[in-house]
Design an enzyme around this catalytic site. Structure first.
Site: not given
Length: 329
Positions: A23-24, A107
């Site tokens: 996931p980016m 994150c």
């Protein structure tokens, strides 16, 4: 080489190979997920979605829930710091059609960790466990957790967090082999990922510095992980997925894409972005993708400058077509 490209399971979800798109933010929107899946990413993951954005029906956040039929299986990543709101967000994500829910606990961005979200949860393991438990209880699909090794070198929290995730019902964990303080600098610490593998019985997905087949195999060999997740190595480079799968299956090193192949894929990507997000957003977002697609090509700096100066989608597309035609003749 311990790695294989055989099917892999996360809970009840079958993946055709243990090769996953990370996931980016700014990368893994719907158009690119569809592309990555077509090239061989066995699971694609969304950009991270805010639990509060879902709770308050933020228009942009709601739009991030869109899933294309051809991208399944898809994992949707959510982030937040409150078990109750995360459980509600998870239910919304399941209803939207996600196959897996991933919880972001890695994150490093300041505005995220300042709110006690993302990597900040590696410093509050009781809260982290409560969030995982609440999410698992709120849905019927598998739940995974993505983490870093810890906040800094002194705080190696990943094994303990992984144990708590397993106890709370998580189906798998992903470990990015860097600390929060490292952000994306230095090298991923494969020994620390290996320590997490030894700590739990659920699958561990290794993440960090995977740029080709050999580096993917190294992640498997040196950590004992059950799957790998490709992040920055996939930016403007969907060819990394067939390259990794070919190397894992037979030790074959595939040729890199030709300039023409890159331009052709870039054009298709741009057209998909326009259809999905409209001309204004597509033009601005494609500049980043174009920089990745053209990286290392002859004259790439000049190409990027011309693309960045394009003030309309027609000019941008014309430039790509001109570059493509030049390579094809």
């Amino acid at each position: 080489m311990n790695a294989t490209a055989k099917p892999f399971y996360i809970g009840t979800v079958r993946l055709s190979a243990p090769v996953i798109l990370a996931p980016m933010a700014g990368v893994c929107d719907l158009p690119y997920r569809v592309i990555a899946h077509r090239y061989g990413a066995a699971l694609v993951c969304t950009e991270m979605v805010s639990d509060k954005g879902l709770l308050y029906h933020n228009v942009h956040t709601q739009d991030m829930l869109r899933i294309a039929p051809e991208e399944h299986p898809v994992s949707m990543q959510i982030f937040g710091a409150d078990p109750h709101t995360m459980a509600k967000a998870a239910a919304s994500v399941e209803e939207a059609g996600a196959d897996i829910i991933d919880i972001n606990m890695g994150c490093p961005v300041k505005k995220v960790v300042t709110n006690g979200e993302g990597a900040a949860l590696m410093r509050d393991l009781s809260r982290a466990e409560a969030i995982i438990r609440a999410v698992v209880q709120a849905v019927s699909i598998p739940v995974t957790v993505k983490m870093r090794t810890g906040w800094n070198e002194e705080e190696f929290a990943a094994p303990e967090l992984a144990k708590r995730a397993e106890a709370a019902g998580a189906a798998a964990v992903t470990v990015h082999g860097r600390t929060r303080e490292q952000f994306y600098s230095g090298k991923a610490d494969l020994k620390k990922i290996a320590a997490v593998v030894r700590a739990v019985s659920i699958p561990v997905i290794g993440n960090g510095d995977i740029i080709d087949g050999p580096s993917a195999a190294r992640m498997f060999d040196e950590t004992g992980c059950q799957a790998i997740m490709v992040g920055r190595g996939a930016q403007g480079n969907p060819w990394i997925f067939p390259q990794i799968r070919a190397y894992l299956e037979s030790g074959t090193i595939q040729s890199p894409p030709s300039p023409a192949e890159r331009y052709r894929q870039m054009l298709e990507h741009f057209q998909a972005l326009r259809a999905y997000k409209g001309d204004y957003t597509a033009l601005r977002e494609m500049r980043s993708h174009a920089a990745w697609y053209t990286k290392g090509l002859y004259g790439s700096a000049a190409i990027r400058e011309r693309l960045n100066r394009a003030e309309s989608t027609a000019v941008f597309e014309s430039l790509i077509r001109t570059l493509l035609e030049k390579e094809e003749h």
